[in-house]
Design a protein around this motif. Sequence first.
Motif, PDB file in Angstrom:
ATOM      1  N   ILE A  86       0.396  -1.804   0.039  1.00 45.84           N
ATOM      2  CA  ILE A  86      -0.383  -0.156  -0.140  1.00 45.84           C
ATOM      3  C   ILE A  86       0.932   1.495  -0.166  1.00 45.84           C
ATOM      4  O   ILE A  86       0.400   1.871  -0.944  1.00 45.84           O
ATOM      5  N   PHE A  87       1.862   1.084   0.489  1.00 42.76           N
ATOM      6  CA  PHE A  87       2.859   2.575   0.816  1.00 42.76           C
ATOM      7  C   PHE A  87       4.069   1.823  -0.472  1.00 42.76           C
ATOM      8  O   PHE A  87       4.514   1.055  -0.209  1.00 42.76           O
ATOM      9  N   ASP A  88       5.327   2.985  -0.745  1.00 39.37           N
ATOM     10  CA  ASP A  88       6.083   2.614  -1.192  1.00 39.37           C
ATOM     11  C   ASP A  88       7.044   4.132  -1.674  1.00 39.37           C
ATOM     12  O   ASP A  88       5.982   5.899  -0.952  1.00 39.37           O
ATOM     13  N   GLU A  89       7.904   4.195  -1.054  1.00 39.32           N
ATOM     14  CA  GLU A  89       8.944   4.845  -1.511  1.00 39.32           C
ATOM     15  C   GLU A  89       8.223   6.390  -1.546  1.00 39.32           C
ATOM     16  O   GLU A  89       9.347   7.588  -1.222  1.00 39.32           O
ATOM     17  N   LYS A  90       7.945   6.090  -2.879  1.00 38.38           N
ATOM     18  CA  LYS A  90       7.723   7.585  -3.690  1.00 38.38           C
ATOM     19  C   LYS A  90       6.653   8.022  -2.938  1.00 38.38           C
ATOM     20  O   LYS A  90       6.500   9.800  -3.405  1.00 38.38           O
ATOM     21  N   MET A  91       5.668   7.679  -2.392  1.00 43.83           N
ATOM     22  CA  MET A  91       4.475   8.739  -1.469  1.00 43.83           C
ATOM     23  C   MET A  91       5.310   9.520  -0.328  1.00 43.83           C
ATOM     24  O   MET A  91       6.552   9.235   0.098  1.00 43.83           O
ATOM     25  N   ARG A 110      -4.660  11.966  -1.176  1.00 42.83           N
ATOM     26  CA  ARG A 110      -4.638  10.526  -0.978  1.00 42.83           C
ATOM     27  C   ARG A 110      -3.863   9.961   0.180  1.00 42.83           C
ATOM     28  O   ARG A 110      -4.537   8.799   0.424  1.00 42.83           O
ATOM     29  N   ILE A 111      -4.578  11.142   1.786  1.00 44.74           N
ATOM     30  CA  ILE A 111      -4.866  10.558   2.571  1.00 44.74           C
ATOM     31  C   ILE A 111      -5.815   9.455   2.788  1.00 44.74           C
ATOM     32  O   ILE A 111      -5.995   8.524   3.309  1.00 44.74           O
ATOM     33  N   ILE A 112      -7.307  10.512   2.218  1.00 44.47           N
ATOM     34  CA  ILE A 112      -8.448   9.453   2.393  1.00 44.47           C
ATOM     35  C   ILE A 112      -8.354   8.390   1.540  1.00 44.47           C
ATOM     36  O   ILE A 112      -8.921   7.535   2.435  1.00 44.47           O
ATOM     37  N   SER A 113      -7.276   8.528   0.800  1.00 41.52           N
ATOM     38  CA  SER A 113      -8.023   6.886  -0.088  1.00 41.52           C
ATOM     39  C   SER A 113      -6.692   5.968  -0.015  1.00 41.52           C
ATOM     40  O   SER A 113      -7.116   4.592   1.089  1.00 41.52           O
ATOM     41  N   LYS A 114      -5.927   6.401   1.047  1.00 38.40           N
ATOM     42  CA  LYS A 114      -5.218   5.586   1.548  1.00 38.40           C
ATOM     43  C   LYS A 114      -5.299   5.030   3.259  1.00 38.40           C
ATOM     44  O   LYS A 114      -5.817   3.367   3.565  1.00 38.40           O
ATOM     45  N   LEU A 115      -6.232   5.606   4.205  1.00 36.19           N
ATOM     46  CA  LEU A 115      -6.904   5.074   5.277  1.00 36.19           C
ATOM     47  C   LEU A 115      -8.258   4.025   4.392  1.00 36.19           C
ATOM     48  O   LEU A 115      -7.982   2.831   5.211  1.00 36.19           O
ATOM     49  N   ARG A 116      -8.822   4.447   3.306  1.00 38.53           N
ATOM     50  CA  ARG A 116      -9.860   3.915   3.050  1.00 38.53           C
ATOM     51  C   ARG A 116      -9.514   2.115   2.460  1.00 38.53           C
ATOM     52  O   ARG A 116      -9.762   1.160   3.219  1.00 38.53           O
ATOM     53  N   GLU A 117      -8.046   2.511   1.685  1.00 36.68           N
ATOM     54  CA  GLU A 117      -7.178   1.435   1.750  1.00 36.68           C
ATOM     55  C   GLU A 117      -6.719   0.521   2.411  1.00 36.68           C
ATOM     56  O   GLU A 117      -6.912  -0.546   2.658  1.00 36.68           O
ATOM     57  N   LEU A 118      -6.501   0.973   3.797  1.00 33.24           N
ATOM     58  CA  LEU A 118      -5.698   0.099   4.930  1.00 33.24           C
ATOM     59  C   LEU A 118      -6.878  -0.214   5.710  1.00 33.24           C
ATOM     60  O   LEU A 118      -6.486  -1.704   5.698  1.00 33.24           O
ATOM     61  N   PHE A 119      -7.496  -0.293   5.385  1.00 33.88           N
ATOM     62  CA  PHE A 119      -8.783  -0.770   6.458  1.00 33.88           C
ATOM     63  C   PHE A 119     -10.146  -1.604   5.031  1.00 33.88           C
ATOM     64  O   PHE A 119     -11.084  -1.515   6.619  1.00 33.88           O
TER      65      PHE A 119
END
Length: 436
Positions: free
Chosen positions: A53-58, A127-136
């Motif tokens: 879900i995370f990469d070094e480009k973020m 991005r933050i909202i998208s990642k939060l939804r993706e994480l959970f």
Amino acid sequence: MPQQPKPYEHRTYTHLQLIAWEHFTNDATKPGDEPKVNPTRPDEDANKPPVAIFDEKMAVDERIRLKRLYAIVELAREKLKNTDSSKTLKIFMTPEFTFRPWKDASSKAKDDGIGKGNTYTREAMTRIISKLRELFSHENYRDWLFVPGTILWSEPVKTEKSTILGSKLVDDYAFFNTAIMFKGGAVNAPFTCIHKHAVSDSDKVDASKSAEKNILFKDLLAKKDDPKFSMIGHNVLDTDGLRFGLEVCLDHGAKILKNAVMRDYFVKQKGEGPCVDVHLLVACNKAVEPANFALYEDGYFMRVDGDLGVAKMATQMARGYGLLPYKSSSIFRCVPKNEMPPEYAEAARKAQQAKDASEGKPAKNYQDPEEYLGELPVVNDRPIYLSHLDEKGQTLLDPAWVEKPTGALETWAPEGTQRLVAYKPQPFTPVKLQLP
């Protein structure tokens, strides 16, 4: 082969459990050390391995804060594994300004997702909202509701500036303070977001830059009593037969949820009763105002506050009610008048007598409660009564457990200012009221 996410399905719950990540958000903090977690999601091609879900480009700031929040949730899930039930909905809450970036004056700041005024850029917020939804979205979180504080972000604008030669347009910004609320366990689970209206000097922002005051955003952030207010229904989330209402800090004092949302939107437009099952408040230095609860009897009020001073308090005065128990997170239950603990008023009476003594005034017994309580506020002709006790007289405020995050989960925070607190699950039956 990685398991593909399942779609959202209605669940039935008998209990609600508040899990609060209490931490200091009065001011911007450095992102701190990066937690060593690497969550993944299934690839769209079921034959391929999971994707990180995370990469070094973020951007570093947002990546570290997202990883930390994920690790905190995982810590809670690990603590609950021997006592958890699929009939209990876990409500995970964090304070206002959980996502506020660290000051960065470098020319590279915007590239790193940090905009003017110590805010995230719109792209970073997305991005933050998208990642939060993706994480959970994983099935592990199917019985969780997430309210991860707020995101402080801004939009570039042009403003008019007066000069000796006349006026000219200059580069400026307007900031938003946005909260989200969503059900976990599926990519299409119920979701909503709201923008805070009221701004305080204690927010450590330039109030004149609030999007609330910018005509460009009038349609999105109209006055709370404007019938054309486009975001008015968004303070409410319906999921699994439950209705949740959310407010951010000073909006609680303005009765955004109780008046603007519940009365003007749900009563006038949808013909539904003006209440929610659970009233949620994320804040940074906001006292509880029971008269502003959008609840009926047996509904729950849950909150978490990121102010450092609140963490040191034991009680707060509420006009008409007395001294209420007060700390960084808490739960109250709406009750009939005869069930509101008399200790609230008695504590206020003793506090007034102590104040009189310190000021050298004659001792007074205070027979009339309004002399030391003030008049009980009555909003919409319906008084609200509350209690921090359950039906058996046991306090709701004693945690089931408390965990103090360590390592990379604590290095960013001032010492002793964060705890992960799980309150005891509380039995609950939702109330749905249709107007005739």
